[in-house]
Design an enzyme around this catalytic site. Structure first.
Site, PDB file in Angstrom:
ATOM      1  CG  LEU A  75       7.545   8.855   4.975  1.00 59.27           C
ATOM      2  CD1 LEU A  75       7.830   8.053   6.239  1.00 59.27           C
ATOM      3  CD2 LEU A  75       7.254  10.308   5.332  1.00 59.27           C
ATOM      4  CG  ASP A  76       7.132   2.705   2.637  1.00 63.26           C
ATOM      5  OD1 ASP A  76       8.218   2.741   2.040  1.00 63.26           O
ATOM      6  OD2 ASP A  76       6.820   1.819   3.472  1.00 63.26           O
ATOM      7  N   PRO A  77       5.186   5.745  -0.014  1.00 66.43           N
ATOM      8  CG  PRO A  77       5.108   5.307  -2.311  1.00 66.43           C
ATOM      9  CD  PRO A  77       5.727   4.824  -1.025  1.00 66.43           C
TER      10      PRO A  77
END
Length: 337
Positions: A75-77
């Site tokens: 999950l992207d930052p």
């Protein structure tokens, strides 16, 4: 997965200055962490914006003092929401979660396209045009079902053995080919002219950032993801999620000498297998499966074929496939019976 090793010098073994009967035990340094333990199950972390998936795994592993951990899908930052983290024997079930359907709530900012297709990138195209809600609604059916999608340049797709995002960061030209993805549902839930909020349910490999980019191109106004939250991953929903604060409370309790109840935060290993059939087996059959041997299934209620998992007394024994009336084990689990 590698573990960091500590090297000790003779000085490390000396008692700390001023330590007495209440000081460190012999052979233990002051401030040493407790020995990591076996923890088996799933923690569904509600990841905050700004935290990487790797950092999130480290937070869970440290809070529970677990030996082994890994996540089921980056999950992207920039994104928040569900990040399922497998502990111990649960790491063997990660593929089942990653192959599951996912759901997202995301916001698209209109009028600008970025090189990353989200708010972290550099703007590469602008437009003064803004879409009307009815124009957006009219396009959505084109993005539902099996469609061809070009992944973002900044993605984990490999090109000649290198990650696309590494090549893009080095300034190299990144050309990715379209590939089929499945989008079960895409709906507009709010529109204020400058931004639109959508809900999406999709299969593995679908990029929400690409949906935003392609919607903007089709509407002639450009667009990028400005906010993203994952609300479902396979069998896990927001009802299963816990926050970092909950984990820190557990850690503080353990450091205070209490014995926290992990059942409140760690879900059983087999929770990840909710979308395939369960096959209860006898102790004798379980022993055969643990040795990697197939077992014959009896009874009218036995699944006919396909993926399944075997349990004995409610405890997970093996995942595998049912072929011609036999359960063929693929992975076995050491969870005790």
């Amino acid at each position: 997965m590698t573990q960091d090793r500590e090297t000790k010098s003779p000085q490390d073994e000396r008692p700390a200055e001023g330590s007495g009967p209440r000081g460190p035990r012999r052979g233990q340094r002051q401030g040493d962490r407790p020995k990591r333990r076996d923890v088996n199950g799933w923690v569904v972390l509600d990841k905050a914006v700004g935290t990487t998936s790797t950092q999130a795994v480290a937070i869970v592993k440290r809070a529970l003092n677990a030996k082994k951990a890994g996540h089921a899908g980056t999950l992207d930052p920039l994104a928040s929401g569900l990040l399922p983290i497998a502990l111990g024997e649960a790491t063997k079930t990660v593929p089942f979660v990653m192959d599951g359907r996912k759901a997202y709530l995301f916001t698209v900012a209109w009028g600008a396209q970025t090189d990353t297709d989200d708010a972290e990138g550099v703007v590469v195209a602008r437009s003064d045009a803004r879409p009307a809600a009815d124009a957006i609604e009219a396009l959505l059916p084109n993005f539902v079902g099996e469609i061809m999608q070009v992944p973002p340049r900044f993605s984990a797709i490999k090109i000649a053995g290198e990650r696309a995002y590494d090549l893009a960061r080095d300034g190299e030209a990144v050309e990715l080919v379209a590939r089929p993805v499945e989008i079960d549902r895409l709906s507009l839930v709010h529109h204020d002219g400058e931004t639109s909020v959508f809900e999406a349910e999709c299969g593995r490999g679908t990029y929400v950032r690409a949906i935003a980019r392609d919607l903007g191109l089709a509407l002639g106004c450009f667009g990028h993801v400005s906010a993203l939250r994952r609300t479902r991953v396979g069998p896990f929903t927001e009802e299963d999620a816990i926050e970092v604060a909950d984990l820190e409370a557990l850690r503080a309790a353990a450091e205070a000498g209490e014995t926290p109840d992990l059942a409140d935060v760690v879900l059983p290993v087999q929770t990840a297998l909710g979308e395939i059939d369960e096959v209860p087996v006898s102790r004798d059959a379980a022993a055969r499966l643990m040795r990697g041997q197939s077992v014959i299934l009896r009874g009218r209620d036995a699944p006919i074929e396909g993926q399944a998992y075997a349990t004995c007394g409610g405890v997970l024994v093996s995942t595998g496939t049912i072929e011609r009336g036999e359960f063929v084990p693929h992975r076995v689990f050491n969870l005790g019976r």
